[in-house]
Design an enzyme around this catalytic site. Structure first.
Site, PDB file in Angstrom:
ATOM      1  N   ASP A  10       0.824  -1.206   0.000  1.00  0.00           N
ATOM      2  CA  ASP A  10       0.000   0.000   0.000  1.00  0.00           C
ATOM      3  C   ASP A  10       0.861   1.260   0.000  1.00  0.00           C
ATOM      4  O   ASP A  10       1.961   1.264   0.546  1.00  0.00           O
ATOM      5  CB  ASP A  10      -0.914  -0.026   1.243  1.00  0.00           C
ATOM      6  CG  ASP A  10      -2.092   0.923   1.102  1.00  0.00           C
ATOM      7  OD1 ASP A  10      -2.297   1.474   0.002  1.00  0.00           O
ATOM      8  OD2 ASP A  10      -2.809   1.130   2.101  1.00  0.00           O
ATOM      9  N   ASN A  58     -10.637  -2.802  -6.553  1.00  0.00           N
ATOM     10  CA  ASN A  58      -9.798  -1.842  -7.289  1.00  0.00           C
ATOM     11  C   ASN A  58     -10.358  -1.441  -8.663  1.00  0.00           C
ATOM     12  O   ASN A  58      -9.872  -0.502  -9.281  1.00  0.00           O
ATOM     13  CB  ASN A  58      -8.356  -2.364  -7.448  1.00  0.00           C
ATOM     14  CG  ASN A  58      -7.539  -2.303  -6.169  1.00  0.00           C
ATOM     15  OD1 ASN A  58      -6.614  -3.088  -5.959  1.00  0.00           O
ATOM     16  ND2 ASN A  58      -7.854  -1.351  -5.270  1.00  0.00           N
TER      17      ASN A  58
END
Ligand code: FPP
Length: 238
Positions: A10, A58
């Protein structure tokens, strides 16, 4: 048996924003970090490395960003094949292949097949992966062809129908960029995993950070819900 480490990579976007770059530049740097970590991991007693590349959530990003990440995946699979062959690395996939672009699916299927016999570290790419989605697909796979109430769903039935039932549960889940969330990553498999959160953004991650995470993990006591500590080097799920 060596370790299974999962990584939630991340912070690519924040890395780019901090420099006034496009988000895609952050992903490009993220890919470089991923390559470096894969290379370092095989020398650190890691037998399985699962990388969270793209989640079922996503798709909400712009078409441009999604397309760019898919392009990076294809580039990675092509560029790293020689490295995989030389280091006996087996590449695998977890997630729902059916919603991915056909060219990406082909590259994944090809590299999984071409590295199938390699007996070194296994790198599992979580691509269009969601933990809940994997469990739902596992239950549907288990029920396929079963009529009436012939099958009783229990933990073993679900575990046996996950994407890669032969891969041991992760021992350690690393998340970068200081977020304290599972984000739908290996929900079933991570039931007894240790978590390690790093404040560093993923593009800044290096071998030393992975070594520090492993060292931190080795010091922990794992009890698997019991009272007695189980050595972190054991893989004894009781
Ligand atoms: C998280 O950062 C990163 C992603 C969703 C994409 C991960 C992809 C790569 C590292 C490149 C491909 C890697 C391989 C191994 C093929 P973010 O965009 O959520 O960052 P932010 O939270 O700071 O916006």
């Amino acid at each position: 048996m060596g370790l299974h480490v999962g990584i939630i990579m991340d912070g690519n976007g924040r890395w780019a924003r901090a420099r006034g770059f496009m988000r895609t530049q952050g992903h490009l740097e993220g890919l470089k970090a991923a390559k470096q970590i894969v290379k370092a991991a095989s020398g650190m007693g890691i037998d399985f490395l699962t990388l969270y590349v793209f989640s079922t959530e996503n798709w909400k990003r712009t078409a441009e960003e999604v397309g760019f990440i898919m392009g990076l995946v294809r580039q990675y699979l092509k560029a790293e094949f020689t490295f995989c062959r030389e280091n006996h690395i087996r590449v695998r996939h977890t997630g729902d292949l059916s919603r991915l672009p056909p060219d990406v699916v082909k590259d994944i299927v090809d590299v999984c097949r071409d590295t199938e016999a390699f007996t070194g570290m296994q790198v599992i790419l979580a691509l269009n992966y969601g933990g809940r989605d994997e469990i739902v697909r596992a239950v549907n796979k288990a029920l396929t062809g079963v009529s009436g109430n012939a099958l009783e769903i229990n933990e073993n039935v679900i575990a046996d129908h996950l994407d890669n039932p032969d891969i041991p549960d992760p021992d350690l889940i690393i998340r970068t960029a200081g977020e304290y969330r599972t984000s739908n990553f290996l929900l079933w498999e991570a039931a007894y995993a240790e978590y390690y959160i790093s404040e560093k953004l993923w593009p800044d991650w290096s071998d030393a950070d992975l070594a520090e995470a492993i060292e931190n993990f080795q010091k922990r006591e794992r009890r698997y819900g019991g009272v007695r500590a189980v050595s972190v080097s054991g893989n004894h799920h009781e």
